[in-house]
Design an enzyme around this catalytic site. Structure first.
Site, PDB file in Angstrom:
ATOM      1  N   GLU A 309      36.035  39.726  33.677  1.00  0.00           N
ATOM      2  CA  GLU A 309      37.304  38.859  34.050  1.00  0.00           C
ATOM      3  C   GLU A 309      38.418  39.385  33.741  1.00  0.00           C
ATOM      4  OE1 GLU A 309      33.705  36.078  34.035  1.00  0.00           O
ATOM      5  OE2 GLU A 309      34.722  37.588  32.839  1.00  0.00           O
ATOM      6  N   GLU A 584      32.859  50.392  38.281  1.00  0.00           N
ATOM      7  CA  GLU A 584      33.379  51.047  36.961  1.00  0.00           C
ATOM      8  C   GLU A 584      32.768  52.460  36.971  1.00  0.00           C
ATOM      9  OE1 GLU A 584      31.859  48.277  34.138  1.00  0.00           O
ATOM     10  OE2 GLU A 584      33.517  47.012  34.312  1.00  0.00           O
TER      11      GLU A 584
END
Length: 676
Positions: A309, A584
């Site tokens: 987050e 990612e």
């Protein structure tokens, strides 16, 4: 796949046969008109197309194109839909079992329905489907129908049918049973084409266009026959609240119970400290005792649970600070790893504190010190006292990058007296996707917008240049495969895959980065028992020429590891854990492999699958085959990288939209306000 009527349950066959005969009776005894008069030939000229109708109004759909050209419909697999399947087949409509392309399904069901729907259109069959999605809200078009139109290149044709006499059942969609001896009208709207290169924002615009067109043809149909449309209009969910729902007994009980927690808080935090989960020097922050002064000027408070987050909101923080020179930011998180990330990544004018415990007294102390002008929670951080006390203090509340599973929504719905007071206190909820937006909307939220997923726009994890150079030197040019964020027992599958790959690429080195680094020793012991040479990063070891598998049992180094490899398997996906974030790895140029369980990042993986930017594997053999191919075939590798880039581009844009929305909640820039 298609199924013989004889395979349907007996009750379904009987009911469906009766419904087909009844439908023919309605058609034979009614005075039929078309709007426009040439509706049928105009629609036929577009064949194959996507025939769109509202869920409660499909009863007479099979009679529209009897035998004119092939028509297919995808109907739910469950037994309750067997009568509908028999009814449709009675009018020569090809029935395919499965959820429609617009329906929410677990795991890969939505993607499978999309592929099946596209195949039917490509084979020359018009596809009839409902535009709204069970279990509602009714007469709100889902995104599935416009997504299908985008990728198939076929138009959406809005359709409605009405009779002057009908019965409306008390279902979520007001299922309508048309009666014989009526005036009957078929209304066909203008075709809606969705551009093949439509962005998310354009898709949303097309979805609204479809919704408006569907409602327009429905109103026209009932006006034409003089039917009472109000009786056929779904009541829908309770009206969206304009005020915050009052705090009920359950929430008051929670507040009372958590007030008592403060007496046990020191002991609980001491235990967590001994487990390495708390920073003893900053324990006061958990009690609302700030370790830093409040800065002058406006202050936006962001709260993120942990690393994922935090990575999502950091770009939002950076952009908001750039847009508002008078603004300061406070970021609160709950873990040591996220605190370390904040220390490295927070820009000037941004501070970090550990989040206060959800105890009313502590929360009030926190708010009294920081006096935020805006509170922004990330994803699924719903802490009752934080929300209630912040709202009472008059601070605008936003939930960004909001996510919620259907299972969580059902749990919240069971306790509506808790859900409504909490979700209605948010001034704005910005959801990751349309299904999430609907789930949260139904829980009593006052203002929900679908802006996309911030993690698409987040920068890739940081690379430690010194660590990368050290590892590169130690590996001496060996081909590297990274298995990241793995869970038990995925490492065993990775080990088996490594043994297969090593027979084809003898000098390959596999790096395993477990989701929980404390499992490093157990993983290393398992690998050694298989006869593999292992080194562990947490012990300060580096791989050498003899190392088979390098266990990277450390925190915060995924960026460095992804930068080492061409190929990355993203874990939590060979087992039913829902998968981890593939973006990612893609951000560092790695081709991504995943298991079949990726529901936590459904939108990401669906886009990657559409653009051929990910490869799904279900076993060690399949994993080994994919790794071997991508480590030795540059053309295959470049193809996946290109597909992944296209997928990311199709999903991007949430960052810009989120920043604009949040800036609108801040007070106007009027100079510097001094802390009190």
């Amino acid at each position: 796949m298609a199924q013989s009527p004889h395979q349907e349950p007996l009750f379904g066959r009987l009911l469906g046969t009766f419904a087909a005969g009844y439908t023919r009776l309605v058609l034979a005894t009614s005075k039929v008109t078309y709007d426009p008069p040439d509706a049928r030939p105009r629609a036929a000229a577009l064949h194959p197309y996507i025939l769109a109708m509202w869920h409660g109004q499909f009863f007479l759909m099979p009679t529209l194109h009897i035998g004119a050209f092939p028509v297919s419909a995808m109907v739910a697999r469950h037994k309750d839909a067997s009568a509908v399947r028999v009814l449709l087949r009675s009018f020569n409509i090809n029935v395919v079992r499965g959820a429609g392309a617009g329906h929410r399904r677990r795991d890969r069901g939505g993607a499978s329905a999309l592929r099946t729907s596209m195949r039917l259109l490509e084979e020359g069959s018009t596809l009839a489907m409902t535009a709204d999605v069970p279990p509602g809200p009714a007469r709100r078009a889902g995104t599935g129908i416009v997504t299908l139109a985008k990728f198939s290149g076929r138009p959406i044709v809005p359709y409605a049918v009405a009779t002057s006499r009908f019965i409306a059942l008390n279902t979520w969609s007001r299922m309508t049973i048309n009666l014989p001896f009526s005036k009957l009208v078929y209304v066909i709207g203008d075709p809606i084409w969705v551009p093949a290169d439509a962005t998310d924002a354009q898709l949303e615009e097309c979805r609204r266009t479809v919704e408006d067109a569907m409602n327009e043809v429905t109103v026209r149909a009932y006006r034409t026959v003089g039917g009472n449309i109000a009786r056929a209009t779904p009541r829908g969910p309770a009206p969206r609240p304009t005020e915050r729902a009052p705090v009920g007994l359950l929430l008051k009980a929670y507040q009372g119970g958590t007030s008592l927690v403060r007496f046990a808080a020191p002991l609980l935090l001491s235990i967590r400290g001994r487990q390495g989960k708390e920073d003893p020097a900053r324990r006061g922050e958990r009690y609302g005792e700030a370790s830093l002064p409040r800065p002058e000027g406006s202050l936006a408070w962001f709260h993120a649970a942990s690393v994922g987050e935090t990575n999502a909101v950091l770009p939002v923080i950076e952009r908001m600070l750039a847009e508002r020179p008078d603004l300061n930011v406070l970021l609160t998180t709950g873990t040591l790893t996220s605190a370390a990330l904040a220390k490295r990544r927070l820009p000037p004018r941004a501070l970090h504190q550990f989040v206060v415990l959800d105890v009313p007294k502590y929360v009030r102390a926190f708010l009294d010190h920081w006096k935020p002008d805006l509170a922004v929670f990330a994803e699924s951080e719903i802490w009752p006292n934080l929300i209630i006390e912040t709202s009472r203090a008059g601070v605008p509340l936003a939930l960004v990058n909001a996510r919620m599973s259907a299972r969580s929504a059902k749990r919240w719905a069971r306790f509506g007296s808790v859900a409504r007071p909490l979700f209605s206190r948010f001034d704005m909820i910005l959801a990751q996707s349309e299904p999430v937006g609907r789930l949260i909307d139904n829980l009593g939220a006052r203002h929900v917008e679908v802006l996309g997923n911030l993690k698409i726009d987040a920068p890739p994890p940081l690379v430690d240049a010194a660590a990368l150079e050290s590892l590169t030197r130690a590996l001496s040019g060996r081909p590297v495969f990274v298995a990241a964020s793995t869970h038990d027992p995925e490492e065993e599958s990775v080990a088996k895959a490594h043994e297969i790959v090593a027979k084809r690429i003898p000098n390959v080195c596999t790096i395993i980065a477990p989701r929980h680094p404390e499992r490093g020793k157990a993983i290393a012991d398992m690998l050694a028992a298989r006869g593999l040479k292992v080194a562990r990063r947490s012990l300060g070891e580096l791989p050498d020429a003899a190392t088979d598998i390098y266990v990277a049992d450390t925190i915060g180094e995924l960026g460095t590891l992804y930068a080492l490899t061409k190929v990355a398997f993203v874990g939590g996906s060979l087992i039913a854990r829902g998968g981890q974030n593939p973006i990612e790895a893609i951000g560092h140029g790695a081709a991504v492999l995943t298991g079949p369980h990726w529901t936590n990042f459904r939108d990401f993986y669906r886009a990657l699958i559409r653009h051929k930017g990910v490869r799904e594997v279900a076993s060690p053999d399949e994993l080994a085959q994919a790794v071997s191919l991508l480590l030795t075939d540059d053309r295959a590798l470049d193809g996946m990288r290109t597909g992944a880039s296209s997928a990311i581009a199709s999903l991007a844009g949430a960052l810009d939209r989120t920043v604009v929305a949040l800036l609108g909640l801040l007070p106007a820039q009027t100079g510097v306000r001094r802390a009190s």
